[in-house]
Design a protein around this motif. Structure first.
Motif, PDB file in Angstrom:
ATOM      1  N   LEU A   6       0.819  -1.211   0.000  1.00 31.58           N
ATOM      2  CA  LEU A   6       0.000   0.000   0.000  1.00 31.58           C
ATOM      3  C   LEU A   6       0.855   1.265   0.000  1.00 31.58           C
ATOM      4  CD1 LEU A   6      -2.472  -1.224   2.746  1.00 31.58           C
ATOM      5  CD2 LEU A   6      -3.021  -0.981   0.336  1.00 31.58           C
ATOM      6  N   ASN A   7       2.162   1.090  -0.185  1.00 29.57           N
ATOM      7  CA  ASN A   7       3.077   2.214  -0.041  1.00 29.57           C
ATOM      8  C   ASN A   7       2.735   3.380  -0.970  1.00 29.57           C
ATOM      9  OD1 ASN A   7       4.515   0.901   1.934  1.00 29.57           O
ATOM     10  ND2 ASN A   7       5.962  -0.011   0.513  1.00 29.57           N
ATOM     11  N   GLN A   8       2.462   3.074  -2.221  1.00 31.19           N
ATOM     12  CA  GLN A   8       2.232   4.141  -3.193  1.00 31.19           C
ATOM     13  C   GLN A   8       1.020   4.995  -2.826  1.00 31.19           C
ATOM     14  OE1 GLN A   8       1.952   2.823  -7.239  1.00 31.19           O
ATOM     15  NE2 GLN A   8       1.589   4.856  -8.056  1.00 31.19           N
ATOM     16  N   LYS A   9      -0.107   4.324  -2.543  1.00 31.68           N
ATOM     17  CA  LYS A   9      -1.331   5.070  -2.212  1.00 31.68           C
ATOM     18  C   LYS A   9      -1.221   5.747  -0.850  1.00 31.68           C
ATOM     19  CE  LYS A   9      -4.651   2.543  -5.058  1.00 31.68           C
ATOM     20  NZ  LYS A   9      -3.635   1.913  -5.901  1.00 31.68           N
ATOM     21  N   ALA A  10      -0.612   5.064   0.126  1.00 35.30           N
ATOM     22  CA  ALA A  10      -0.466   5.647   1.464  1.00 35.30           C
ATOM     23  C   ALA A  10       0.480   6.839   1.432  1.00 35.30           C
ATOM     24  CB  ALA A  10       0.044   4.595   2.439  1.00 35.30           C
ATOM     25  N   ASP A  11       1.599   6.726   0.706  1.00 35.45           N
ATOM     26  CA  ASP A  11       2.559   7.836   0.637  1.00 35.45           C
ATOM     27  C   ASP A  11       1.937   9.056  -0.028  1.00 35.45           C
ATOM     28  OD1 ASP A  11       4.427   6.279   1.856  1.00 35.45           O
ATOM     29  OD2 ASP A  11       5.564   5.800   0.043  1.00 35.45           O
ATOM     30  N   SER A  12       1.139   8.834  -1.061  1.00 31.17           N
ATOM     31  CA  SER A  12       0.493   9.948  -1.751  1.00 31.17           C
ATOM     32  C   SER A  12      -0.441  10.702  -0.820  1.00 31.17           C
ATOM     33  CB  SER A  12      -0.286   9.419  -2.967  1.00 31.17           C
ATOM     34  OG  SER A  12      -0.986  10.473  -3.599  1.00 31.17           O
ATOM     35  N   LEU A  13      -1.219   9.962  -0.036  1.00 32.82           N
ATOM     36  CA  LEU A  13      -2.159  10.601   0.897  1.00 32.82           C
ATOM     37  C   LEU A  13      -1.410  11.301   2.024  1.00 32.82           C
ATOM     38  CD1 LEU A  13      -5.017  11.146   1.882  1.00 32.82           C
ATOM     39  CD2 LEU A  13      -5.006   8.904   2.997  1.00 32.82           C
ATOM     40  N   LEU A  14      -0.374  10.642   2.563  1.00 29.57           N
ATOM     41  CA  LEU A  14       0.382  11.239   3.662  1.00 29.57           C
ATOM     42  C   LEU A  14       1.085  12.523   3.223  1.00 29.57           C
ATOM     43  CD1 LEU A  14       1.929   8.022   5.262  1.00 29.57           C
ATOM     44  CD2 LEU A  14       0.180   9.501   6.249  1.00 29.57           C
ATOM     45  N   LYS A  15       1.595  12.534   1.996  1.00 31.29           N
ATOM     46  CA  LYS A  15       2.237  13.738   1.470  1.00 31.29           C
ATOM     47  C   LYS A  15       1.226  14.877   1.373  1.00 31.29           C
ATOM     48  CE  LYS A  15       4.980  15.376  -2.454  1.00 31.29           C
ATOM     49  NZ  LYS A  15       5.589  15.002  -3.775  1.00 31.29           N
ATOM     50  N   PHE A  16       0.027  14.543   0.904  1.00 30.32           N
ATOM     51  CA  PHE A  16      -1.037  15.543   0.781  1.00 30.32           C
ATOM     52  C   PHE A  16      -1.390  16.107   2.156  1.00 30.32           C
ATOM     53  CE2 PHE A  16      -5.470  16.848   0.724  1.00 30.32           C
ATOM     54  CZ  PHE A  16      -5.578  17.562  -0.464  1.00 30.32           C
ATOM     55  N   ILE A  17      -1.542  15.217   3.137  1.00 28.74           N
ATOM     56  CA  ILE A  17      -1.924  15.642   4.489  1.00 28.74           C
ATOM     57  C   ILE A  17      -0.825  16.488   5.130  1.00 28.74           C
ATOM     58  CG2 ILE A  17      -2.388  14.805   6.828  1.00 28.74           C
ATOM     59  CD1 ILE A  17      -3.835  12.437   5.557  1.00 28.74           C
ATOM     60  N   ALA A  18       0.435  16.090   4.932  1.00 29.87           N
ATOM     61  CA  ALA A  18       1.551  16.847   5.504  1.00 29.87           C
ATOM     62  C   ALA A  18       1.579  18.270   4.950  1.00 29.87           C
ATOM     63  CB  ALA A  18       2.868  16.137   5.193  1.00 29.87           C
ATOM     64  N   ASN A  19       1.297  18.413   3.673  1.00 33.58           N
ATOM     65  CA  ASN A  19       1.273  19.739   3.060  1.00 33.58           C
ATOM     66  C   ASN A  19       0.130  20.580   3.628  1.00 33.58           C
ATOM     67  OD1 ASN A  19       1.993  21.731   0.877  1.00 33.58           O
ATOM     68  ND2 ASN A  19      -0.090  21.230   0.217  1.00 33.58           N
ATOM     69  N   VAL A  20      -1.046  19.960   3.774  1.00 35.02           N
ATOM     70  CA  VAL A  20      -2.202  20.663   4.343  1.00 35.02           C
ATOM     71  C   VAL A  20      -1.905  21.118   5.763  1.00 35.02           C
ATOM     72  CG1 VAL A  20      -4.586  20.395   5.133  1.00 35.02           C
ATOM     73  CG2 VAL A  20      -3.906  19.522   2.885  1.00 35.02           C
ATOM     74  N   GLU A  21      -1.299  20.230   6.551  1.00 31.67           N
ATOM     75  CA  GLU A  21      -0.987  20.563   7.942  1.00 31.67           C
ATOM     76  C   GLU A  21      -0.017  21.747   8.025  1.00 31.67           C
ATOM     77  OE1 GLU A  21       0.490  18.305  12.027  1.00 31.67           O
ATOM     78  OE2 GLU A  21       0.977  17.452  10.072  1.00 31.67           O
ATOM     79  N   ALA A  22       1.013  21.737   7.171  1.00 27.92           N
ATOM     80  CA  ALA A  22       1.993  22.823   7.175  1.00 27.92           C
ATOM     81  C   ALA A  22       1.337  24.153   6.804  1.00 27.92           C
ATOM     82  CB  ALA A  22       3.132  22.498   6.211  1.00 27.92           C
ATOM     83  N   LYS A  23       0.512  24.137   5.769  1.00 28.25           N
ATOM     84  CA  LYS A  23      -0.173  25.356   5.333  1.00 28.25           C
ATOM     85  C   LYS A  23      -1.139  25.858   6.405  1.00 28.25           C
ATOM     86  CE  LYS A  23       1.572  25.627   1.159  1.00 28.25           C
ATOM     87  NZ  LYS A  23       2.447  26.753   0.748  1.00 28.25           N
ATOM     88  N   PHE A  24      -1.815  24.918   7.077  1.00 32.92           N
ATOM     89  CA  PHE A  24      -2.774  25.287   8.110  1.00 32.92           C
ATOM     90  C   PHE A  24      -2.062  25.959   9.284  1.00 32.92           C
ATOM     91  CE2 PHE A  24      -5.200  24.312  11.976  1.00 32.92           C
ATOM     92  CZ  PHE A  24      -6.438  24.846  11.632  1.00 32.92           C
ATOM     93  N   GLN A  25      -0.867  25.449   9.626  1.00 32.89           N
ATOM     94  CA  GLN A  25      -0.109  26.042  10.725  1.00 32.89           C
ATOM     95  C   GLN A  25       0.301  27.474  10.393  1.00 32.89           C
ATOM     96  OE1 GLN A  25       0.380  24.859  13.698  1.00 32.89           O
ATOM     97  NE2 GLN A  25      -0.494  22.822  13.338  1.00 32.89           N
TER      98      GLN A  25
END
Length: 235
Positions: free
Chosen positions: A63-82
């Protein structure tokens, strides 16, 4: 003292402005929160299942490909939100469809791979319960109660299609499978010779060899009108 009070008043004024600003966007924040909570709740069920599978060392999911894609998206959202909380309520910044698509892709992959692993787990642990052989044994009155129990257990196990979410769920099916094995091994009766039982058990699984069809076994099968139910195959 006056200077300190002035600073406090300035800070209080800024907080008031911020509160008013966030109040204007309350519904937007609330909508994002609901969307993210739904994604987390839906994914958490699969994560719990995955943890239960890995505890038993029976799931090797890619599941690495799909999980990494989602985690990257979430990390970016979290950084922008901060940096700026209001960033998340702008549809151009937080692409709702993109987020939902990534979450659904991951959930679909989890569901499919966990379902396949669960099916293989049950198949590998199940003893053979060939219906043709069970029909043969069912013609002997001494076997009837056990045959009925075997069929009931087999049906329960095969209907247990829900992906386990805990070790307890695995244990429930394991107990059914173990009881099924015990029932099969317990096919016994005083009027059935041990040689006949051994022949029937082996015939129902890997298939019996010619050497197990002794005169005693053949006589018993003939007496109970089961001899014509046998099938001979070359391997």
């Amino acid at each position: 003292m006056l200077l300190e009070k002035s600073y406090q008043l300035s800070e209080l004024s800024q907080k008031t402005i911020n509160l008013r600003k966030y109040a204007e966007h309350y519904q937007g924040f609330q909508s994002r929160q609901k969307q993210i909570e739904q994604a987390v709740t839906g994914t958490l069920l699969f994560v719990q299942s995955l943890r239960a599978f890995r505890e038993r060392e029976i799931a090797n999911l890619d599941l690495n490909q799909k999980a990494d894609s989602l985690l990257k998206f979430i990390a970016n959202v979290e950084a922008k939100f901060q940096e700026d909380p209001e960033w998340i309520i702008d549809n151009e910044n937080f692409n709702r469809n993109n987020f939902d698509s990534k979450v659904k892709d991951l959930q679909k992959a989890l569901r499919e791979q966990l379902s396949q692993a669960w099916w293989l787990y049950r198949i590998q642990k199940m003893p053979s319960t060939n219906n043709e052989i069970l029909n043969v044994l069912d013609k002997v009155s001494a076997f009837k109660p056990t045959i009925q129990r075997i069929r009931n257990l087999d049906g329960q196990i095969r209907e247990y299609n829900s992906i386990p979410q805990s070790s307890e769920d695995f244990d429930k099916v394991d107990r059914l499978i173990e009881e099924l094995k015990q029932c099969w091994d317990g096919l016994n009766a005083d009027e059935v010779p041990e040689a006949v039982l051994r022949f029937l058990r082996v015939a129902a699984n890997e298939g019996a060899t010619r050497g197990l069809l002794t005169p005693e076994v053949e006589d018993w099968l003939t007496k109970h009108r089961l001899i014509d139910s046998l099938r001979i195959r070359l391997t």
